[in-house]
Design a protein around this motif. Structure first.
Motif, PDB file in Angstrom:
ATOM      1  N   ARG A  42       0.826  -1.209   0.000  1.00 52.52           N
ATOM      2  CA  ARG A  42       0.000   0.000   0.000  1.00 52.52           C
ATOM      3  C   ARG A  42       0.863   1.264   0.000  1.00 52.52           C
ATOM      4  NH1 ARG A  42      -3.508  -1.918   4.957  1.00 52.52           N
ATOM      5  NH2 ARG A  42      -1.602  -3.115   5.342  1.00 52.52           N
ATOM      6  N   VAL A  43       0.243   2.345  -0.397  1.00 53.61           N
ATOM      7  CA  VAL A  43       1.006   3.572  -0.631  1.00 53.61           C
ATOM      8  C   VAL A  43       1.221   4.360   0.659  1.00 53.61           C
ATOM      9  CG1 VAL A  43      -0.966   5.062  -1.204  1.00 53.61           C
ATOM     10  CG2 VAL A  43       1.253   5.490  -2.270  1.00 53.61           C
ATOM     11  N   GLN A  46       4.363   9.890  -2.229  1.00 48.66           N
ATOM     12  CA  GLN A  46       4.931   9.969  -3.565  1.00 48.66           C
ATOM     13  C   GLN A  46       5.803  11.213  -3.604  1.00 48.66           C
ATOM     14  OE1 GLN A  46       0.898  11.027  -5.606  1.00 48.66           O
ATOM     15  NE2 GLN A  46       2.443  12.046  -6.833  1.00 48.66           N
ATOM     16  N   THR A  57       6.961   6.627  -6.295  1.00 45.09           N
ATOM     17  CA  THR A  57       5.890   6.160  -5.417  1.00 45.09           C
ATOM     18  C   THR A  57       6.541   5.406  -4.275  1.00 45.09           C
ATOM     19  OG1 THR A  57       4.109   6.017  -7.053  1.00 45.09           O
ATOM     20  CG2 THR A  57       4.019   4.463  -5.225  1.00 45.09           C
ATOM     21  N   ARG A  69       0.410   4.814   9.602  1.00 44.97           N
ATOM     22  CA  ARG A  69      -0.951   5.250   9.922  1.00 44.97           C
ATOM     23  C   ARG A  69      -1.133   5.560  11.401  1.00 44.97           C
ATOM     24  NH1 ARG A  69      -4.635   1.422   5.873  1.00 44.97           N
ATOM     25  NH2 ARG A  69      -3.739   2.277   3.955  1.00 44.97           N
ATOM     26  N   LYS A 162       8.054  11.445   4.400  1.00 45.05           N
ATOM     27  CA  LYS A 162       7.069  11.676   5.447  1.00 45.05           C
ATOM     28  C   LYS A 162       5.747  11.087   4.946  1.00 45.05           C
ATOM     29  CE  LYS A 162       4.581  15.538   7.544  1.00 45.05           C
ATOM     30  NZ  LYS A 162       4.308  16.979   7.372  1.00 45.05           N
ATOM     31  N   ALA A 164       2.249  10.573   3.677  1.00 40.03           N
ATOM     32  CA  ALA A 164       1.305  11.586   3.205  1.00 40.03           C
ATOM     33  C   ALA A 164       0.057  11.609   4.071  1.00 40.03           C
ATOM     34  CB  ALA A 164       0.928  11.301   1.743  1.00 40.03           C
ATOM     35  N   GLU A 165      -0.446  12.822   4.285  1.00 39.44           N
ATOM     36  CA  GLU A 165      -1.684  13.018   5.039  1.00 39.44           C
ATOM     37  C   GLU A 165      -2.852  12.347   4.306  1.00 39.44           C
ATOM     38  OE1 GLU A 165      -2.688  17.104   6.938  1.00 39.44           O
ATOM     39  OE2 GLU A 165      -3.709  17.120   5.008  1.00 39.44           O
ATOM     40  N   MET A 166      -3.654  11.586   5.039  1.00 40.13           N
ATOM     41  CA  MET A 166      -4.818  10.918   4.420  1.00 40.13           C
ATOM     42  C   MET A 166      -6.000  10.956   5.393  1.00 40.13           C
ATOM     43  SD  MET A 166      -3.348   7.518   2.507  1.00 40.13           S
ATOM     44  CE  MET A 166      -1.742   7.550   1.679  1.00 40.13           C
ATOM     45  N   PRO A 167      -7.219  10.883   4.883  1.00 39.21           N
ATOM     46  CA  PRO A 167      -8.395  10.889   5.779  1.00 39.21           C
ATOM     47  C   PRO A 167      -8.402   9.656   6.692  1.00 39.21           C
ATOM     48  CG  PRO A 167      -9.059  11.292   3.507  1.00 39.21           C
ATOM     49  CD  PRO A 167      -7.619  10.854   3.469  1.00 39.21           C
TER      50      PRO A 167
ATOM     51  N   TYR B  38     -10.486   2.104   0.415  1.00 34.58           N
ATOM     52  CA  TYR B  38      -9.759   2.523  -0.801  1.00 34.58           C
ATOM     53  C   TYR B  38      -8.295   2.839  -0.529  1.00 34.58           C
ATOM     54  CZ  TYR B  38     -10.180   7.380   0.733  1.00 34.58           C
ATOM     55  OH  TYR B  38     -10.080   8.543   1.447  1.00 34.58           O
ATOM     56  N   LYS B  39      -7.976   3.218   0.705  1.00 37.81           N
ATOM     57  CA  LYS B  39      -6.570   3.514   1.009  1.00 37.81           C
ATOM     58  C   LYS B  39      -5.709   2.251   0.988  1.00 37.81           C
ATOM     59  CE  LYS B  39      -7.619   5.711   4.747  1.00 37.81           C
ATOM     60  NZ  LYS B  39      -7.394   6.335   6.087  1.00 37.81           N
ATOM     61  N   ASP B  40      -6.380   1.099   1.011  1.00 42.18           N
ATOM     62  CA  ASP B  40      -5.645  -0.171   0.967  1.00 42.18           C
ATOM     63  C   ASP B  40      -5.493  -0.702  -0.456  1.00 42.18           C
ATOM     64  OD1 ASP B  40      -5.389  -0.081   3.688  1.00 42.18           O
ATOM     65  OD2 ASP B  40      -7.133  -1.345   4.066  1.00 42.18           O
ATOM     66  N   ARG B  56      -0.704  13.590  -7.268  1.00 36.80           N
ATOM     67  CA  ARG B  56      -1.815  12.651  -7.327  1.00 36.80           C
ATOM     68  C   ARG B  56      -1.319  11.216  -7.356  1.00 36.80           C
ATOM     69  NH1 ARG B  56      -5.846  15.477 -10.277  1.00 36.80           N
ATOM     70  NH2 ARG B  56      -5.826  17.599  -9.437  1.00 36.80           N
ATOM     71  N   THR B  57      -1.895  10.403  -6.490  1.00 35.66           N
ATOM     72  CA  THR B  57      -1.660   8.959  -6.535  1.00 35.66           C
ATOM     73  C   THR B  57      -2.922   8.312  -7.077  1.00 35.66           C
ATOM     74  OG1 THR B  57      -0.020   8.804  -4.762  1.00 35.66           O
ATOM     75  CG2 THR B  57      -1.428   6.901  -5.097  1.00 35.66           C
ATOM     76  N   LEU B  85      -6.014  10.155  -5.221  1.00 36.00           N
ATOM     77  CA  LEU B  85      -5.772  10.905  -3.983  1.00 36.00           C
ATOM     78  C   LEU B  85      -4.930  12.120  -4.342  1.00 36.00           C
ATOM     79  CD1 LEU B  85      -6.590   8.062  -3.024  1.00 36.00           C
ATOM     80  CD2 LEU B  85      -4.954   8.294  -1.170  1.00 36.00           C
ATOM     81  N   TRP B  87      -3.064  15.844  -3.296  1.00 31.48           N
ATOM     82  CA  TRP B  87      -2.494  16.691  -2.256  1.00 31.48           C
ATOM     83  C   TRP B  87      -1.943  17.986  -2.871  1.00 31.48           C
ATOM     84  CZ3 TRP B  87      -1.287  11.492  -2.745  1.00 31.48           C
ATOM     85  CH2 TRP B  87      -1.606  10.662  -1.669  1.00 31.48           C
ATOM     86  N   GLU B 102       1.591  17.689   0.618  1.00 29.03           N
ATOM     87  CA  GLU B 102       1.388  18.424   1.869  1.00 29.03           C
ATOM     88  C   GLU B 102      -0.079  18.263   2.273  1.00 29.03           C
ATOM     89  OE1 GLU B 102       1.395  22.690   2.048  1.00 29.03           O
ATOM     90  OE2 GLU B 102       3.041  22.676   3.511  1.00 29.03           O
ATOM     91  N   LYS B 103      -0.865  19.294   2.190  1.00 31.02           N
ATOM     92  CA  LYS B 103      -2.257  19.209   2.658  1.00 31.02           C
ATOM     93  C   LYS B 103      -3.086  18.315   1.722  1.00 31.02           C
ATOM     94  CE  LYS B 103      -6.083  22.411   3.652  1.00 31.02           C
ATOM     95  NZ  LYS B 103      -6.549  21.727   4.860  1.00 31.02           N
ATOM     96  N   PHE B 104      -3.871  17.427   2.312  1.00 30.99           N
ATOM     97  CA  PHE B 104      -4.737  16.546   1.527  1.00 30.99           C
ATOM     98  C   PHE B 104      -5.889  17.369   0.951  1.00 30.99           C
ATOM     99  CE2 PHE B 104      -8.318  13.594   1.104  1.00 30.99           C
ATOM    100  CZ  PHE B 104      -7.734  12.606   0.323  1.00 30.99           C
ATOM    101  N   LEU B 131      -9.905  16.206   4.667  1.00 34.96           N
ATOM    102  CA  LEU B 131      -9.784  15.120   5.640  1.00 34.96           C
ATOM    103  C   LEU B 131     -11.138  14.743   6.224  1.00 34.96           C
ATOM    104  CD1 LEU B 131      -6.527  16.221   7.512  1.00 34.96           C
ATOM    105  CD2 LEU B 131      -6.790  14.375   5.825  1.00 34.96           C
ATOM    106  N   GLN B 133     -13.832  14.632   4.415  1.00 38.01           N
ATOM    107  CA  GLN B 133     -14.497  13.894   3.331  1.00 38.01           C
ATOM    108  C   GLN B 133     -15.934  14.377   3.069  1.00 38.01           C
ATOM    109  OE1 GLN B 133     -13.081   9.635   4.377  1.00 38.01           O
ATOM    110  NE2 GLN B 133     -12.248  10.214   2.397  1.00 38.01           N
TER     111      GLN B 133
END
Lengths: 167, 167
Positions: A42-43, A46, A57, A69, A162, A164-167, B38-40, B56-57, B85, B87, B102-104, B131, B133
């Protein structure tokens, strides 16, 4: 006339040779084996290196993803593996103001194990070049080059990325 | 004195409220539900849009990954889901000539189903902002904006992304 056993042996050899391009990835000169299934990881993040025109990536194995996480990455836990997939950049065909991956350059890895990789700062380094995944480096000490480059981020457990920020 | 049942109800409500930030993602205005997990999903490609300074990923669900790896993406098979995704970009802290997330900004999706999404070219579109959503769009026809932007790549099954080359 060949015996059935010889026929079966010949068939086995033929089948093995068909699959050998997938199976026959040599170990890195320091003995590290290409982590299997890394493309299924998993990512984490990037990047785009504008100093050498590459896109990257960064993926992680399960231990690394859990660490990322839960914000538990300094130090990264034992068994974490970070993979970086690197491509030369090119304009995206249908959206030229975007930059997208073109030729695959290499896949490189950092494997966390303080004891096993004590001589390289607690991380084992390895890289495989191109689509044919030729190991990088000419002798077992090649990874000192990796360590030298990563030493400026020693306080970040030698890791540039670092998560990446994710929900 | 409260009854044990009321105490249990209060506890249940308290626990629900603790988890509600995770559970309470509203559907998109066209009824599409945020794909869970989806993050997985595994990576298909990445990009850097220099016209709006975003990275973008692009991830895919299992059907999309199988299609990408077998070069079976025009058309993408029914059930494929592509996730992007996004950022805002920033210089990488320890390697300033690299650009990193940086910021999502948002996560956006294309869901392939010719019948179900016939009015939008065979793909269902949805996007969730930030974040927290928050669903993008004000009414059920919001995705016509997505279709308009993707129509120049109609011959590529409305998809800009080309799966990145991998070993």
């Amino acid at each position: 006339m060949k015996s059935p056993i010889l026929n079966q042996l010949a068939l086995l050899l033929f089948c093995s040779s068909m699959f050998s391009p997938v199976l026959a990835v040599d170990n890195a000169p320091n003995g590290i084996k290409l982590p299997s299934e890394y493309k299924d990881w998993r990512v984490i993040s990037q990047s785009h290196r504008i100093d050498n025109n590459t896109l990257r990536t960064i993926l992680g194995n399960d231990i690394a993803i859990e660490a990322a996480r839960s914000n538990n990455t300094n130090p990264w836990p034992k068994g974490s593996i970070l993979a970086k997939l690197v491509w030369k950049q090119a304009p995206e065909q249908h959206w030229p103001s975007a930059i997208a991956p073109e030729k695959f350059v290499h896949a490189e890895f950092m494997i966390k194990n303080d004891n096993k990789y004590n001589s390289t700062g607690g991380w084992g380094y390895a890289r495989w070049l191109g689509l044919d995944q030729k190991p990088y480096g000419t002798d077992k000490d090649f990874a000192q080059e990796c360590v030298a480059c990563h030493t400026p981020v020693k306080d970040n457990d030698y890791v540039f990325t670092k998560p990446a920020e994710m929900p």
